[in-house]
Design a protein around this motif. Structure first.
Motif, PDB file in Angstrom:
ATOM      1  N   VAL A 224       0.854  -1.185   0.000  1.00 56.71           N
ATOM      2  CA  VAL A 224       0.000   0.000   0.000  1.00 56.71           C
ATOM      3  C   VAL A 224       0.894   1.240   0.000  1.00 56.71           C
ATOM      4  N   LYS A 296      -0.220  -9.858   4.428  1.00 59.48           N
ATOM      5  CA  LYS A 296      -0.820  -9.120   5.530  1.00 59.48           C
ATOM      6  C   LYS A 296       0.089  -7.964   5.961  1.00 59.48           C
ATOM      7  N   GLY A 299       0.124  -5.200   3.523  1.00 60.49           N
ATOM      8  CA  GLY A 299      -1.175  -4.579   3.328  1.00 60.49           C
ATOM      9  C   GLY A 299      -1.682  -4.710   1.913  1.00 60.49           C
ATOM     10  N   SER A 300      -1.262  -5.758   1.266  1.00 62.24           N
ATOM     11  CA  SER A 300      -1.717  -5.925  -0.112  1.00 62.24           C
ATOM     12  C   SER A 300      -2.162  -7.360  -0.316  1.00 62.24           C
TER      13      SER A 300
END
Lengths: 304, 546
Positions: A224, A296, A299-300
């Motif tokens: 992200v 995780k 964040g993708s």
């Protein structure tokens, strides 16, 4: 896209005589996969580069099929690196094959002084059959233990020459000698080039995402936008993700583009000025690379 | 064929069969005879030359370990602590403080018209100035526009100013390198502490990448230093010997008025052992009367004061980790085997006693597979060898060239810091070498220390350090032994004792012309003997006419 703004990655290959440095270099050249490698060697020995790879040979430069070159630097590595940095087209990646008695950490120290270069890892080779005996040699023993201690990636080569029990003892001993290094078992230096050189993210240069072999697995993630890149790098290097190497471009919380680079438990982040898509390629041992946790963490989602 | 007979106050022949004489006859650049005038008259018509009638004639002195680069360095600013004579005969006062160094650099700066031109200096040695470090700020006082770089006497450290760091891209924070100390501001202090960190800066301050080789003018200037010090044969001990440098050296040494025989050794670097031996075998065939090619130099370890020499137990006195190998043991063996087979001589730099031990270990097996009873492989420096190692050298037919000058310049440092008293006292063990019948020379390693074999002889005879202490009384040698070391001893280590090194029939007419008799001035006076000049190959070179 031009690569000019990105520091030239340099992989330093160390290890004593007979540990397989030259074999590894030839393996990398043979599997360069479109990457323009520049290999620096002390001198052109009789068996420096496999004959079938050589296109043209002169006194201090050998042109190799696929756009790679090999140069001899004598005892002046600094000058040779400066010359390579000025070369057009610029090589994509430099590999230094250090001499049998070089301390690879010292080479990386020198590298840190030169503008436009970035150490891409210290790869030290150990000959399974002789490394322990050599490390006890009264003359070169301390040189070899210094080389091992500098390793970020440690290739335990010639495993075909030792038995299973011996191998376990050897691996335990090596991890004591080279704390923090990732140990890769190998025969005849058959190691995926990505483990030695790191992933390739430049479009048109190789194919990211397809680095699977028996030993290694890899994944490309799109992080992200707006993370703290240093924190991310530290987490990837030290967290329980099974990352052996990672490399990628990430936009940080100020919107600046950063180049992130991880080898074993060490990481480095540098500024880049060119606008490239955010992506991180992570490489780890098959079964140990935790793709889910990585997704995780970054964040993708896992593309594809 | 005309004969010239030179008369002298005394001729010291270094030939035990006829130790002294009054006349020497020369024909075709060679010695026809030595003795009284009466002894020589039967050779036929001669011209008596009485130029040296009030002088002492010795065999031309031989320096077995020097580097021609000193000739080039003299075009840079001399920043050394001790007085030193340049090729033109000017004595530069030694500089005793950093302020004096800055003042001399300012003088040189004012003479340069281009404000951006680099200003290189050499031979700085803070050891004698309480180890006070020079900072870039001090050098900035000389100039902030031009890059300035001062090479230390060791050759392994350089101090530069801010402009030089800026040009090399090093005037920045965040540098993490053991060779680059940082100031409180996080920026480099300007001290560059190893060759690899000097390389990115060197070209900006006027030091060429290939600085170990003399350039053309440097070679001519170097030869002038030879005349001033009585030297007629001298090595260039770590030469790269590229095609261009060989061509230049052949041309310059071939000039009618070139006054010395240069013996360059090809440095093992950038070649495999096989290529090296093939290359040197080919070079050997290009040898001329005044350029002797065909020898190899291998550097096994580093320097003791730089803590890069390889020491045996118990290692460095201050606890520093052991030094570095510059070649692998396997390469040493390969070079020995190939060189013995090809009949090429090898000189090996070993400073630490472990490096010496390794060479001894590797030569034995090589000699068994390639027997060569007269190989004369020579250990260079060999500063820390103990008596057992000298006995092994003798048994294996090795020669040694000990660094007598080093004992004077850095002996105190070794006593106090690097190896401690006991080993410092046995360093450069000339007495032990001779007592164990190891053929021996002694050397200056110019430009590391000044060229001057009579000074080198003084060092070996007196073993006095810079602070004035006698260090290692039992390793002193006498004057006669020292004079042999700087003539026939050095000639032997070069396989040239058949043609130079003593004054006897058949040898080249190479003489050192001295104002005083080294056997009569006492041990203190050796270093102060006036050198008038030389005769080389029968050609007269007066230092007054250089």
């Amino acid at each position: 896209m031009t690569n000019l703004e990105i520091p030239l990655p340099v992989t330093t290959i160390g290890g004593y005589l007979g540990s397989g440095k030259t074999t590894l270099v030839n393996h990398l050249l043979r599997n360069a996969n479109g990457l323009h490698l520049a290999v620096l060697v002390n001198e052109f020995g009789e068996l420096a580069i496999d004959e079938d790879l050589i296109e043209v040979k002169s006194d201090d430069i050998i042109s190799i099929a696929g756009g790679c070159i090999c140069c001899s630097f004598g005892n002046d590595l600094t000058s040779a690196l400066i010359d390579l940095g000025k070369m057009t087209p610029r090589p994509d990646h430099i590999v230094i094959e250090s001499s049998g008695v070089s301390i690879p950490g010292a080479i990386v120290n020198t590298l840190s002084l030169l503008e436009g270069f970035q150490s891409n890892g210290i790869v030290v080779l150990a000959d399974a059959d002789s490394v322990m005996a050599n490390a006890n040699d009264k003359y070169v023993g301390d040189t070899i233990t210094r080389q091992l201690a500098d390793a970020e990636i440690l290739i335990l080569n010639k495993l075909d020459l030792v038995g299973v029990t011996e191998r376990t003892g050897l691996e335990n001993w090596l991890l004591e000698m080279a704390p923090g290094a990732v140990l890769i078992p190998a025969k005849h230096c058959q190691v995926t080039p990505d483990a030695v050189l790191g992933g390739v993210l430049s479009p048109g240069k190789g194919s990211p995402g397809n680095h699977a072999d028996e030993l290694f697995d890899s994944i490309v993630l799109e992080p992200v936008v707006g993370v703290n890149v240093e924190n991310l790098a530290r987490e990837l290097a030290s967290g329980p993700y099974g990352v052996v190497r990672a490399k990628g471009f990430v936009a940080d919380h100020d919107g600046k583009r950063k180049l992130l680079h991880i080898v074993a438990n060490r990481w480095h982040v540098s500024d880049v000025s060119n606008d490239v898509a955010s992506a991180i390629i992570c490489l780890g041992f098959r079964g140990q690379l935790d793709k889910k946790a990585l997704g995780k963490c970054l964040g993708s989602t896992i593309p594809g | 064929m005309s004969i010239t007979v030179y008369s002298a106050k005394k001729i010291i022949t270094i030939n035990p069969g006829k130790p002294t004489a009054t006349h020497v006859a020369v024909r075709d650049g060679r010695i026809l005879g030595v003795g009284t005038l009466g002894d020589l008259e039967p050779w036929g018509e001669y011209r008596l030359d009485e130029t040296f009638a009030d002088k002492i004639i010795m065999p031309g002195l031989i320096e077995g370990h020097a580097h021609t680069m000193e000739g080039t360095l003299w075009r840079y600013v001399y920043c050394g602590y001790f007085d030193r004579v340049d090729p033109d005969g000017k004595t530069w006062d030694g500089l005793k403080t950093i302020d004096a160094v800055i003042a001399r650099l300012k003088e040189a700066d004012e003479k340069l018209s281009d404000p951006d031109a680099p200003l290189p200096g050499w031979q700085l040695d803070p050891i004698y100035m309480n180890n006070e470090r020079v900072s870039r700020h001090q050098l900035d006082q000389v100039s902030s526009t031009r890059p300035i770089g001062i090479l230390h006497a060791s050759g392994h450290i350089m101090n530069v100013n801010s402009r030089a760091l800026e040009l090399a891209g090093l005037l920045k924070t965040g540098i993490n390198h053991p060779g680059i100390p940082l100031g409180e501001d996080g920026l480099p202090t300007g001290e560059l502490k190893s060759p690899e960190v000097m390389t990115p800066v060197g070209p900006h301050v006027g030091f060429d990448r290939a600085m170990t080789d003399a350039d053309e003018r440097g070679l001519r200037d170097f030869a002038k230093l030879c005349v001033r010090t009585g030297v007629t044969t001298i090595t260039d001990l770590a030469s790269r010997l590229t095609d261009e440098s060989v061509a230049m050296m052949l041309r310059v040494t071939g000039e009618d008025n070139f006054p010395a025989c240069i013996v360059p050794l090809r440095f093992f670097m950038g070649q495999t052992p096989k290529e090296l031996v093939e290359n040197v075998s080919a070079l050997k065939k290009q040898s001329t009367e005044r350029l002797r090619l065909g020898r190899i130099k291998v550097v096994a370890d580093g320097s003791i004061q730089g803590f890069s020499a390889r020491l045996r137990w118990p290692g460095y006195h201050n606890g520093a980790p052991n030094g570095l190998w510059y070649v692998t043991p396997e390469q040493i063996s390969e070079i020995f085997n190939l060189a013995l087979e090809a009949g090429i001589q090898v000189h090996i730099h070993t400073n630490g006693d472990q490096a010496t031990e390794l060479v001894l270990d590797r030569l034995g097996p090589a000699l068994q597979s390639q027997p060569n009873p007269d190989h004369r492989f020579t250990l260079q420096h060999c500063q820390l060898a103990d008596s057992a190692q000298f006995r092994r050298m003798r048994n294996q037919g090795m020669c040694v060239n000990l660094f007598a000058n080093h004992h004077f310049y850095w002996g105190d440092e070794h006593y106090r810091l690097t190896v401690g008293p006991e080993r410092a006292e046995r360093m450069n063990a000339c007495r032990t070498a001779l007592d164990n019948d190891v053929p021996m020379a002694i050397h200056s390693d110019a430009p590391v220390t000044p060229l001057g074999p009579l000074f080198t002889a003084w060092c070996a005879v007196n073993r006095i350090t810079a602070s004035g202490r006698v260090q290692g009384e039992s390793e002193k040698i006498n004057v006669d032994e020292a004079l042999r070391a700087i003539t026939i001893g050095a000639a032997y280590t070069l396989h040239m004792d058949d043609e130079v090194g003593s004054i006897e029939v058949g040898k080249r007419a190479d003489f050192a012309i001295l104002g005083d008799d080294p056997t009569q001035v006492g041990v203190d006076g050796l270093k102060d003997i006036e050198v008038w000049g030389t005769v080389q190959g029968g050609r007269i070179f007066s230092k007054a006419d250089l």
